[in-house]
Motif scaffolding. Structure first.
Motif, PDB file in Angstrom:
ATOM      1  N   GLU A  78       0.831  -1.208   0.000  1.00  0.00           N
ATOM      2  CA  GLU A  78       0.000   0.000   0.000  1.00  0.00           C
ATOM      3  C   GLU A  78       0.867   1.262   0.000  1.00  0.00           C
ATOM      4  O   GLU A  78       0.586   2.216  -0.730  1.00  0.00           O
ATOM      5  N   ARG A 116       1.239   4.178  -2.967  1.00  0.00           N
ATOM      6  CA  ARG A 116       0.956   5.577  -2.645  1.00  0.00           C
ATOM      7  C   ARG A 116       2.165   6.472  -2.951  1.00  0.00           C
ATOM      8  O   ARG A 116       2.012   7.583  -3.427  1.00  0.00           O
ATOM      9  N   ASN A 155       5.144  12.910  -6.180  1.00  0.00           N
ATOM     10  CA  ASN A 155       3.884  12.245  -5.816  1.00  0.00           C
ATOM     11  C   ASN A 155       3.410  12.616  -4.417  1.00  0.00           C
ATOM     12  O   ASN A 155       2.210  12.651  -4.161  1.00  0.00           O
TER      13      ASN A 155
END
Length: 131
Positions: A17, A21, A91
């Motif tokens: 996860e 991300r 990001n």
């Protein structure tokens, strides 16, 4: 008989996860590229840095990426990884200016060649991302 779950499964899931991300597709491409040569290493890459370290509460993701960009720049030998983490910095909300300043700061501690190499990697990432 009830099957016991692998204690590393939660680390792996947390890491997967976090990797998605932070690094998005770039991180998954690295993991996928390892599957045919070192699948165990790919799992370790997800579990330790992303499942154990990136998910710790002491620093936010922006700070972790600044530290990672600085370290990879200082190494001077990790251009592919630096490319992934410059994109990851974008990001998680780092600006182009913050990334450039982080890399320039490394000229003081790692030397001009390392900083130059880092800046050229950043230039490539920024061009590819339209930043």
């Amino acid at each position: 008989m009830t099957q016991m779950s692998n204690p590393d499964d939660s680390r792996f899931e947390k890491g997967r996860e976090a990797l998605a991300r932070i690094d998005g597709e770039a991180g998954q491409k690295v993991v996928d590229a390892l599957k045919d040569i070192a699948p165990d290493f790919a799992r370790l890459l997800i579990e330790f840095p992303f499942g154990d370290i990136y998910t710790r509460p002491g620093l936010d993701l922006r700070s972790r990426e600044v530290a990672t960009i600085a370290a990879l720049t200082a190494l001077g030998t990790a251009a592919p990884q630096l490319k992934v983490h410059i994109a990851a910095g974008l990001n998680v909300g780092l600006s182009r200016e913050e990334i450039v300043e982080t890399i320039m700061q490394m000229a003081v501690y790692a030397g001009f060649p390392a900083a130059l190499n880092g800046l050229f990697v950043a230039k490539e990432v920024f061009a590819a991302r339209g930043v």
